[in-house]
Scaffold this motif. Structure first.
Motif, PDB file in Angstrom:
ATOM      1  N   THR A   1       0.840  -1.198   0.000  1.00  0.00           N
ATOM      2  CA  THR A   1       0.000   0.000   0.000  1.00  0.00           C
ATOM      3  C   THR A   1       0.875   1.249   0.000  1.00  0.00           C
ATOM      4  N   ALA A   2       1.946   1.215   0.781  1.00  0.00           N
ATOM      5  CA  ALA A   2       2.863   2.358   0.807  1.00  0.00           C
ATOM      6  C   ALA A   2       3.410   2.607  -0.600  1.00  0.00           C
ATOM      7  N   ARG A   3       3.737   1.541  -1.289  1.00  0.00           N
ATOM      8  CA  ARG A   3       4.287   1.670  -2.637  1.00  0.00           C
ATOM      9  C   ARG A   3       3.240   2.234  -3.609  1.00  0.00           C
ATOM     10  N   LEU A   4       1.997   1.793  -3.435  1.00  0.00           N
ATOM     11  CA  LEU A   4       0.916   2.308  -4.283  1.00  0.00           C
ATOM     12  C   LEU A   4       0.729   3.809  -4.075  1.00  0.00           C
ATOM     13  N   ILE A   5       0.783   4.234  -2.831  1.00  0.00           N
ATOM     14  CA  ILE A   5       0.613   5.665  -2.537  1.00  0.00           C
ATOM     15  C   ILE A   5       1.779   6.460  -3.130  1.00  0.00           C
ATOM     16  N   GLU A   6       2.960   5.916  -2.995  1.00  0.00           N
ATOM     17  CA  GLU A   6       4.157   6.554  -3.530  1.00  0.00           C
ATOM     18  C   GLU A   6       3.982   6.802  -5.031  1.00  0.00           C
ATOM     19  N   THR A   7       3.517   5.751  -5.707  1.00  0.00           N
ATOM     20  CA  THR A   7       3.320   5.850  -7.150  1.00  0.00           C
ATOM     21  C   THR A   7       2.248   6.870  -7.483  1.00  0.00           C
ATOM     22  N   GLY A   8       1.104   6.755  -6.802  1.00  0.00           N
ATOM     23  CA  GLY A   8      -0.017   7.657  -7.058  1.00  0.00           C
ATOM     24  C   GLY A   8       0.388   9.101  -6.839  1.00  0.00           C
ATOM     25  N   PHE A   9       1.126   9.336  -5.785  1.00  0.00           N
ATOM     26  CA  PHE A   9       1.554  10.689  -5.427  1.00  0.00           C
ATOM     27  C   PHE A   9       2.448  11.262  -6.515  1.00  0.00           C
ATOM     28  N   ARG A  10       3.342  10.423  -7.000  1.00  0.00           N
ATOM     29  CA  ARG A  10       4.274  10.867  -8.028  1.00  0.00           C
ATOM     30  C   ARG A  10       3.552  11.197  -9.335  1.00  0.00           C
ATOM     31  N   ILE A  11       2.659  10.300  -9.717  1.00  0.00           N
ATOM     32  CA  ILE A  11       1.905  10.517 -10.963  1.00  0.00           C
ATOM     33  C   ILE A  11       1.068  11.790 -10.847  1.00  0.00           C
ATOM     34  N   ALA A  12       0.444  11.982  -9.684  1.00  0.00           N
ATOM     35  CA  ALA A  12      -0.400  13.164  -9.503  1.00  0.00           C
ATOM     36  C   ALA A  12       0.428  14.439  -9.606  1.00  0.00           C
ATOM     37  N   LEU A  13       1.670  14.383  -9.157  1.00  0.00           N
ATOM     38  CA  LEU A  13       2.531  15.567  -9.222  1.00  0.00           C
ATOM     39  C   LEU A  13       2.972  15.844 -10.652  1.00  0.00           C
ATOM     40  N   THR A  14       3.314  14.763 -11.358  1.00  0.00           N
ATOM     41  CA  THR A  14       3.872  14.969 -12.698  1.00  0.00           C
ATOM     42  C   THR A  14       2.791  15.060 -13.760  1.00  0.00           C
TER      43      THR A  14
ATOM     44  N   ARG B   1       6.700   3.212  15.696  1.00  0.00           N
ATOM     45  CA  ARG B   1       6.966   4.328  14.789  1.00  0.00           C
ATOM     46  C   ARG B   1       5.710   4.729  14.030  1.00  0.00           C
ATOM     47  N   ALA B   2       4.986   3.707  13.528  1.00  0.00           N
ATOM     48  CA  ALA B   2       3.790   3.997  12.737  1.00  0.00           C
ATOM     49  C   ALA B   2       2.770   4.744  13.596  1.00  0.00           C
ATOM     50  N   LYS B   3       2.631   4.298  14.838  1.00  0.00           N
ATOM     51  CA  LYS B   3       1.650   4.930  15.717  1.00  0.00           C
ATOM     52  C   LYS B   3       1.985   6.398  15.919  1.00  0.00           C
ATOM     53  N   GLU B   4       3.269   6.663  16.048  1.00  0.00           N
ATOM     54  CA  GLU B   4       3.699   8.035  16.272  1.00  0.00           C
ATOM     55  C   GLU B   4       3.474   8.881  15.006  1.00  0.00           C
ATOM     56  N   VAL B   5       3.921   8.356  13.876  1.00  0.00           N
ATOM     57  CA  VAL B   5       3.834   9.102  12.614  1.00  0.00           C
ATOM     58  C   VAL B   5       2.381   9.324  12.203  1.00  0.00           C
ATOM     59  N   PHE B   6       1.527   8.310  12.466  1.00  0.00           N
ATOM     60  CA  PHE B   6       0.136   8.387  12.020  1.00  0.00           C
ATOM     61  C   PHE B   6      -0.814   8.906  13.094  1.00  0.00           C
ATOM     62  N   ALA B   7      -0.271   9.531  14.115  1.00  0.00           N
ATOM     63  CA  ALA B   7      -1.126  10.102  15.147  1.00  0.00           C
ATOM     64  C   ALA B   7      -1.954  11.252  14.565  1.00  0.00           C
ATOM     65  N   ARG B   8      -1.439  11.882  13.513  1.00  0.00           N
ATOM     66  CA  ARG B   8      -2.143  12.969  12.839  1.00  0.00           C
ATOM     67  C   ARG B   8      -1.888  12.833  11.344  1.00  0.00           C
ATOM     68  N   PRO B   9      -2.694  13.531  10.512  1.00  0.00           N
ATOM     69  CA  PRO B   9      -2.485  13.405   9.067  1.00  0.00           C
ATOM     70  C   PRO B   9      -1.054  13.742   8.681  1.00  0.00           C
ATOM     71  N   VAL B  10      -0.539  13.022   7.698  1.00  0.00           N
ATOM     72  CA  VAL B  10       0.835  13.255   7.256  1.00  0.00           C
ATOM     73  C   VAL B  10       0.842  14.420   6.265  1.00  0.00           C
ATOM     74  N   ARG B  11       1.727  15.384   6.487  1.00  0.00           N
ATOM     75  CA  ARG B  11       1.819  16.511   5.556  1.00  0.00           C
ATOM     76  C   ARG B  11       2.485  16.056   4.261  1.00  0.00           C
ATOM     77  N   ASP B  12       2.090  16.681   3.138  1.00  0.00           N
ATOM     78  CA  ASP B  12       2.645  16.291   1.842  1.00  0.00           C
ATOM     79  C   ASP B  12       4.168  16.262   1.858  1.00  0.00           C
ATOM     80  N   ARG B  13       4.736  17.276   2.489  1.00  0.00           N
ATOM     81  CA  ARG B  13       6.194  17.364   2.433  1.00  0.00           C
ATOM     82  C   ARG B  13       6.863  16.233   3.231  1.00  0.00           C
ATOM     83  N   ASP B  14       6.117  15.637   4.172  1.00  0.00           N
ATOM     84  CA  ASP B  14       6.689  14.524   4.939  1.00  0.00           C
ATOM     85  C   ASP B  14       6.395  13.171   4.303  1.00  0.00           C
TER      86      ASP B  14
END
Lengths: 476, 311
Positions: free
Chosen positions: B22-35, B113-126
């Motif tokens: 899923t992380a890889r899918l998001i990575e791809t989607g994010f990249r395509i959406a940017l380009t 780590r996941a619990k900490e990072v996902f405690a709030r929405p992740v900012r685009d830049r992160d």
């Protein structure tokens, strides 16, 4: 450091210099930087979290796995002190087993009038189904945790005998691992007896209690209520370190006169079950019919010699708080010797004179429910408000037989590390004793529980207590 | 080993694999959406992650920030990265006695780590950093498994979970995009199609490998062949199937018993070893993938029954 002389401080007694067992540690401590130690202390917390040494809090979300706070200052017991304690514990464990055998067989102690018949017959912890059942090797309490408190240089009292499914041993082991990782150099300066072979001893001890109808493999397993139980970490820790399977009721069933566990290759017999499930939930056919945690029919297999259950069902009658006050008599009755470890003087509220005394002195006493545990339903008189006292008085008057009372003990203190440096806090001690036909074995150490709030006498982890590593020294 | 333990290991590694995919899918989607802004890449991503319905029920229209948040930490999305990691860890607790301290600490660390990072929405830049962390943590658990575990039945069940999930995921990526690869709809060389192919290859970390193997000759059939039949492609169907078959064979050897799952795995593996991409295109890529997905679904259920995961 210890300005309150009502309490015995284990670091420096009632004086100002370190007592002998703490001498080497104190020397080391004075060479250390406080900031450095504080940092170590938070490292310890990370270590516990990563290892997953947590307990679940009942009725809270899964996310609420708590850590029991760990304090990095060890609690130190001299070799001489330990020798005396172990003699007392061994005597007590043997007496408890003799008592259990007797209570579920000929009941000589009742016939001799040393323990009132009513106390047994009307006790919820007495399991009539166990009458006439003889567990393999005559062993009832394979594992006992005896709670001790100290009030002076030579005064130790037994506060409670835990003869059902005493917990906390994983903390004894992990606390030591943590200390070894954080302060390796300390262990070359102070000779501390190791505790790490407890799982091996436990495995051997359980293995020595095979049932008459044991399978060829002589399989041992730990039975847990499941992943949501508050002590699940300990159950998996013990199974892992003994190298045995960790099973739940749903993994087990009766097959060909044995208890069998569902493996990837079909059902395989189990011979000894170290259960961390209460009697009531063990077998819905024989005990609480609503239990989903147990194994239907396990008690029938037990009676027929197909399995060993450790501890045996029905041991609760030996650690009941109402029975506790008779322990000195029980020890003497079965061993012919005076009890080496003293009992805390206890008023049984079921007796009118004692009850009257308790009502008159409520603000000085600790009052406990006979069947309670974990520090719940308890009144600490000197710490209670007027309102709490009168509320408790009503409960007490409604059901006096439900309570015992004891003087407020001046529990000894051991320092903990606070922001300001060392500060004394009250402690108790739970050593663990194993019993099998091979004899009684006691690991040199135990679980030291410590009240983290200044002045507090409640050490239970469910009430905000912490733990310490417990050191027994090699020699004095 | 207890049947329950085998099940716990299988699912622990399925969930870990899923979180990484899923992380890889998001990575791809994010990249395509940017380009290539303005595409409907997020809809495909949701479909591939089998989260399209749940998303629509909760949020309705597609919005990038909401999609990303739903896939990473959506409470009502059982396959969100956070839920997968929490489930992997819960299963690890269940099988704590059969995994090493190293593996346990790796998965527990991933969870913390996941619990900490996902405690709030992740900012685009992160986002890039967070997604990389998820991939690295999954690799860490896998690495500890390889470096510290006995090669016995415990290992086999862990690997079965990994590869069954991986085969399922790669087949779904292909299936959601199958129309892009069909000659009838495709105008070779158009920029849109290049984007779509790139998406497929990126989602399985196969872009470089494909380019290297094919000297820049990007064709729909070549991509499908690479992901379905190439025995060297570690996220491809054939590679995953061969692994599944070999781990099942190890269980067959050590337990000396044979089950329906062995028959199924051998049949599927044989088909991938002897199949030709031209036949697949002749008979229909979508039909082939649908059948494959249903076959490995059945295989998963057979493994559960044959090794007594449940009572």
């Amino acid at each position: 450091m210890n300005d309150d002389n009502r309490f015995f401080d284990e670091l420096q007694g009632n004086g100002t210099a370190p007592r002998a067992p703490y001498q080497d540690y104190a020397n080391w401590f004075h060479g250390e930087d406080l900031k450095d130690l504080r940092r170590k202390s938070s490292e310890a917390e990370t270590f516990f979290r990563r290892t997953g040494i947590t307990f679940n809090v009942y009725g809270q979300a899964e996310a609420d796995e708590r850590l029991i706070p760990f304090d990095i200052v060890p609690r130190i017991i001299s070799a001489r002190e330990w020798t005396r304690l172990t003699k007392g514990i061994e005597q007590r464990v043997r007496a408890i087993n003799a008592f259990l055998y007797d209570i579920y067989h000929r009941q000589e102690i009742l016939r001799a009038g040393r323990v009132p018949v009513d106390l047994i017959a009307r006790n919820e912890a007495f399991l009539p189904q166990m009458i006439g059942v003889t567990p393999p090797g005559d062993i009832y309490t394979h594992i006992t945790g005896i709670d001790l408190v100290r009030t002076g240089e030579n005064q130790f009292y037994v506060l409670e005998d835990n003869a059902r499914t005493p917990s906390g041993v994983s903390y004894m082991l992990e606390n030591r691992e943590t200390m070894l990782q954080m302060f390796p150099e300390l262990f070359s300066k102070v000779k501390v007896r190791p505790v790490s072979n407890y799982p091996t001893m436990l495995r051997r001890s359980l293995g020595a209690c095979m049932p008459p109808n044991a399978s060829e493999d002589q399989t041992v397993a730990v039975l847990t209520p499941g992943i949501h139980n508050s002590a699940y970490f300990e159950h998996s820790f013990l199974a892992d370190n003994m190298g045995v399977e960790l099973v739940e009721g749903s993994d087990l069933r009766v097959q060909n006169g044995k208890i069998a566990m569902r493996t990837t290759r079909g059902y395989r017999p189990v011979d000894v079950i170290y259960r961390r499930v209460d009697d009531d939930f063990l077998d819905p056919l024989n005990f609480n019919p609503d239990s989903m945690l147990g194994v239907p029919g396990i008690f029938d297999i037990y009676r027929a010699g197909g399995i060993t259950i450790a501890n045996a069902p029905g041991t609760g009658i030996a650690d009941d708080k109402a029975i506790y006050s008779y322990m000195p008599d029980i020890v003497e009755f079965y061993t012919g010797e005076k009890a080496i470890l003293e009992n805390v003087p206890t008023w049984r509220c079921s007796e009118p004179d004692a009850f009257a005394y308790v009502l008159d002195h409520l603000d000085e006493l600790v009052v406990k429910e006979v069947h309670g545990s974990g520090g719940y339903g308890m009144l600490v008189g000197p710490a209670a408000s007027k309102k709490e006292l009168s509320a408790f008085r009503k409960k007490l008057e409604a059901k006096p037989g439900n309570y015992i009372a004891q003087p407020t003990l001046a529990l000894s203190t051991v320092p903990i590390l606070t922001k300001a440096g060392l500060a004394p806090r009250h402690v108790d001690l739970r050593p663990f004793a194993l019993y099998s036909p091979r004899g009684v074995e006691i690991t040199p150490g135990g679980l030291t529980r410590v009240a983290l709030k200044a002045g507090s006498l409640v050490v239970n982890s469910s009430q905000g207590g912490g733990t310490k590593d417990t050191w027994v020294l090699e020699d004095d | 080993m207890l049947g329950k333990t085998a099940g716990g290991l299988f699912w622990m590694f399925r969930y870990l694999e899923r979180s990484e995919n899923t992380a890889r899918l998001i990575e791809t989607g994010f990249r395509i959406a940017l380009t290539h802004p303005g595409g409907d890449e997020w809809q495909s991503v949701l479909q591939t992650a089998a989260a399209a319905e749940a998303y629509a029920a909760e949020h309705g229209a597609i919005e990038q920030a909401k999609v990303i948040d739903f896939l990473l930490r959506g409470k009502s999305n059982p396959s969100s990265v956070l839920n997968c990691i929490a489930n992997a860890r819960q299963n690890a607790r269940l099988v704590r006695t059969s995994i090493t301290r190293e593996v346990w600490e790796a998965v527990n660390d991933t969870y913390m780590r996941a619990k900490e990072v996902f405690a709030r929405p992740v900012r685009d830049r992160d986002l890039p950093e967070v997604l990389a962390m998820i991939r690295q943590q999954a690799a860490l658990v896998r690495g500890e498994l390889h470096g510290s575990m006995l090669r016995n039945d415990v290992f086999d069940f862990a690997r079965l979970g990994t590869f069954l999930e991986r085969a399922d995921n790669t087949a779904r990526i292909l299936d959601v995009k199958y129309y892009v690869l069909l000659p009838s709809v495709t105008q070779v060389g158009s920029s849109l199609d290049n984007v779509q192919w790139e998406t497929i290859l990126r989602a399985v970390s196969g872009k470089r490998a494909y380019a290297w193997l094919n000297q820049g000759q990007i064709t729909p059939m070549g991509i499908a062949d690479f992901l379905i039949f190439d025995p060297r492609m570690p996220r491809g169907l054939r590679y995953s199937m061969t692994k599944i078959r070999s781990n099942l064979a190890m269980l067959e050897n050590s337990y000396t018993d044979r089950h329906p799952c062995h028959e199924t795995a051998e049949r599927l593996d044989r088909r991938l070893q002897t199949g030709q991409i031209s036949e697949v295109f002749d008979e229909g890529l979508h039909e082939f993938l649908t059948e494959f997905l249903s076959d490995i679904g059945q295989l998963g259920r057979e493994i559960e029954t044959d090794y007594r995961f449940h009572g």
